[in-house]
Enzyme design. Sequence first.
Site, PDB file in Angstrom:
ATOM      1  N   ARG A 198     -24.710 -29.444 -19.206  1.00 24.44           N
ATOM      2  CA  ARG A 198     -25.312 -28.347 -19.960  1.00 24.44           C
ATOM      3  C   ARG A 198     -26.810 -28.351 -19.670  1.00 24.44           C
ATOM      4  O   ARG A 198     -27.402 -29.391 -19.350  1.00 24.44           O
ATOM      5  CB  ARG A 198     -25.064 -28.524 -21.462  1.00 24.44           C
ATOM      6  CG  ARG A 198     -23.582 -28.499 -21.845  1.00 24.44           C
ATOM      7  CD  ARG A 198     -23.401 -28.778 -23.330  1.00 24.44           C
ATOM      8  NE  ARG A 198     -21.993 -28.761 -23.700  1.00 24.44           N
ATOM      9  CZ  ARG A 198     -21.178 -29.807 -23.618  1.00 24.44           C
ATOM     10  NH1 ARG A 198     -21.658 -30.975 -23.169  1.00 24.44           N
ATOM     11  NH2 ARG A 198     -19.910 -29.724 -23.973  1.00 24.44           N
ATOM     12  N   LYS A 221     -22.911 -32.930 -26.499  1.00 29.40           N
ATOM     13  CA  LYS A 221     -22.350 -32.144 -27.594  1.00 29.40           C
ATOM     14  C   LYS A 221     -21.222 -32.897 -28.293  1.00 29.40           C
ATOM     15  O   LYS A 221     -21.066 -32.812 -29.510  1.00 29.40           O
ATOM     16  CB  LYS A 221     -21.836 -30.805 -27.049  1.00 29.40           C
ATOM     17  CG  LYS A 221     -21.392 -29.824 -28.110  1.00 29.40           C
ATOM     18  CD  LYS A 221     -20.999 -28.502 -27.464  1.00 29.40           C
ATOM     19  CE  LYS A 221     -20.541 -27.495 -28.518  1.00 29.40           C
ATOM     20  NZ  LYS A 221     -20.166 -26.203 -27.886  1.00 29.40           N
ATOM     21  N   HIS A 280     -25.727 -21.319 -18.952  1.00 34.13           N
ATOM     22  CA  HIS A 280     -24.383 -21.916 -18.970  1.00 34.13           C
ATOM     23  C   HIS A 280     -23.575 -21.538 -17.732  1.00 34.13           C
ATOM     24  O   HIS A 280     -22.555 -22.173 -17.445  1.00 34.13           O
ATOM     25  CB  HIS A 280     -23.645 -21.477 -20.238  1.00 34.13           C
ATOM     26  CG  HIS A 280     -22.781 -22.551 -20.822  1.00 34.13           C
ATOM     27  ND1 HIS A 280     -23.287 -23.779 -21.222  1.00 34.13           N
ATOM     28  CD2 HIS A 280     -21.444 -22.603 -21.073  1.00 34.13           C
ATOM     29  CE1 HIS A 280     -22.297 -24.523 -21.697  1.00 34.13           C
ATOM     30  NE2 HIS A 280     -21.171 -23.843 -21.603  1.00 34.13           N
ATOM     31  N   ARG A 283     -22.962 -24.466 -15.399  1.00 35.57           N
ATOM     32  CA  ARG A 283     -21.839 -25.337 -15.765  1.00 35.57           C
ATOM     33  C   ARG A 283     -20.515 -24.705 -15.362  1.00 35.57           C
ATOM     34  O   ARG A 283     -19.631 -25.373 -14.821  1.00 35.57           O
ATOM     35  CB  ARG A 283     -21.894 -25.601 -17.262  1.00 35.57           C
ATOM     36  CG  ARG A 283     -20.831 -26.543 -17.824  1.00 35.57           C
ATOM     37  CD  ARG A 283     -21.203 -26.893 -19.255  1.00 35.57           C
ATOM     38  NE  ARG A 283     -20.137 -27.489 -20.032  1.00 35.57           N
ATOM     39  CZ  ARG A 283     -19.873 -28.805 -20.096  1.00 35.57           C
ATOM     40  NH1 ARG A 283     -20.591 -29.636 -19.363  1.00 35.57           N
ATOM     41  NH2 ARG A 283     -18.906 -29.276 -20.863  1.00 35.57           N
ATOM     42  N   HIS A 306     -15.113 -32.642 -22.129  1.00 36.57           N
ATOM     43  CA  HIS A 306     -14.320 -31.899 -23.102  1.00 36.57           C
ATOM     44  C   HIS A 306     -13.419 -32.852 -23.881  1.00 36.57           C
ATOM     45  O   HIS A 306     -12.716 -33.671 -23.291  1.00 36.57           O
ATOM     46  CB  HIS A 306     -13.451 -30.848 -22.402  1.00 36.57           C
ATOM     47  CG  HIS A 306     -14.220 -29.692 -21.875  1.00 36.57           C
ATOM     48  ND1 HIS A 306     -13.740 -28.845 -20.889  1.00 36.57           N
ATOM     49  CD2 HIS A 306     -15.456 -29.213 -22.192  1.00 36.57           C
ATOM     50  CE1 HIS A 306     -14.640 -27.911 -20.633  1.00 36.57           C
ATOM     51  NE2 HIS A 306     -15.688 -28.114 -21.405  1.00 36.57           N
ATOM     52  N   TYR A 315     -10.177 -23.281 -16.508  1.00 35.09           N
ATOM     53  CA  TYR A 315     -10.522 -23.242 -15.092  1.00 35.09           C
ATOM     54  C   TYR A 315      -9.321 -23.502 -14.189  1.00 35.09           C
ATOM     55  O   TYR A 315      -9.430 -23.414 -12.966  1.00 35.09           O
ATOM     56  CB  TYR A 315     -11.594 -24.298 -14.794  1.00 35.09           C
ATOM     57  CG  TYR A 315     -12.847 -24.147 -15.612  1.00 35.09           C
ATOM     58  CD1 TYR A 315     -13.797 -23.180 -15.298  1.00 35.09           C
ATOM     59  CD2 TYR A 315     -13.097 -24.968 -16.714  1.00 35.09           C
ATOM     60  CE1 TYR A 315     -14.955 -23.032 -16.043  1.00 35.09           C
ATOM     61  CE2 TYR A 315     -14.255 -24.831 -17.472  1.00 35.09           C
ATOM     62  CZ  TYR A 315     -15.176 -23.864 -17.132  1.00 35.09           C
ATOM     63  OH  TYR A 315     -16.309 -23.714 -17.884  1.00 35.09           O
TER      64      TYR A 315
END
Length: 346
Positions: A198, A221, A280, A283, A306, A315
């Site tokens: 990020r 995050k 973003h 990313r 994630h 993706y």
Amino acid sequence: MTVRKTADGWIADSRPDGANGKRYRKTFDTKREALEYEAWLKTNATQTPGWQPAKRDVRRLLELIEIWHNQHGRQLSSGEDTYSRLKKMAEAMGNPYADKMTGELFAQYRAVRIEAGISASSMNREKSYLQAMFNELARLDIWKGENPLQKVRSFKIPERELSFLTYDQIDLLFAELKKGRNDHVHMISQVCLATGARWSEAETLRRPQVRNGLIQFALTKSKKVRAVPIDAHLEAELNGHYQKHSSTIGDERFFSTAYSAFIEALDRTSIILPAGQATHVMRHTFASHFMINGGNILVLQKILGHSSLAMTMRYAHLAPDHLNEARALNPLTKWRSNGQKVDSAL
């Protein structure tokens, strides 16, 4: 037991255990509510001797928010922001008593906010903040009741298109980044494009995080540390950048703020992105090209950090062999390969 009308509303005045028992008085807006309460008192007193109704929680929502903040929120990395949002929500809902905080009240508040133009995704976040607060207060044994938002459904949000840059667009963007006056924006963008970081993770990168062909991201995050390999060329560029600029930045940081410089460079190009996907996009570009080039979806999950594979699966459709079985195993193809004869077993 009596129910009577007063200037303040309908009062249920009851002694469910008899004339010498405890007296219960409660005011309601309607006669029906008062009668229902009276019947409820009588039923519980009959079925359970010595029964006592639960005491009201007369604390207001703002008081609960203060307790949450002092007992838990201060320790969260985003605690102050959540604290501010919770207070604004409580004030907008009229700072209700704790036992009057219901799913219906939140739904009414949410409807007003949606009508005012607030997005459904923003309202889902607000709901999650408030619901998480009640959950934490329950774990701390401060909140005794059910979570008032546990039955409130979040809005279903359609998946947004995840745009990514082509190689030609990367050339175009990098050329504009180099033209700007910011000395750090191009290098930060390279880190994002090489690691899927990020923007904030790359922008705040410090010297101890880059060593032995790895970049270790700590302030993430998900709050989990993750390490991503980089090639020797990028590591050398980073070290050279640090040597050149460390004296003016300090705190072992590689870069100073460059977000605005990125936006300005992007605006000078012909690249059009969906709303909210400015920095973003770097990313998304990493993740998209990783899958296009044959990368493994589970490896990508670890690289991006994630917590759920479902997020990374956005993706998956970019993989060259994604759902290739559909081409070979569909009934039309089988029907043609069998000389267009219908299988009698079907």
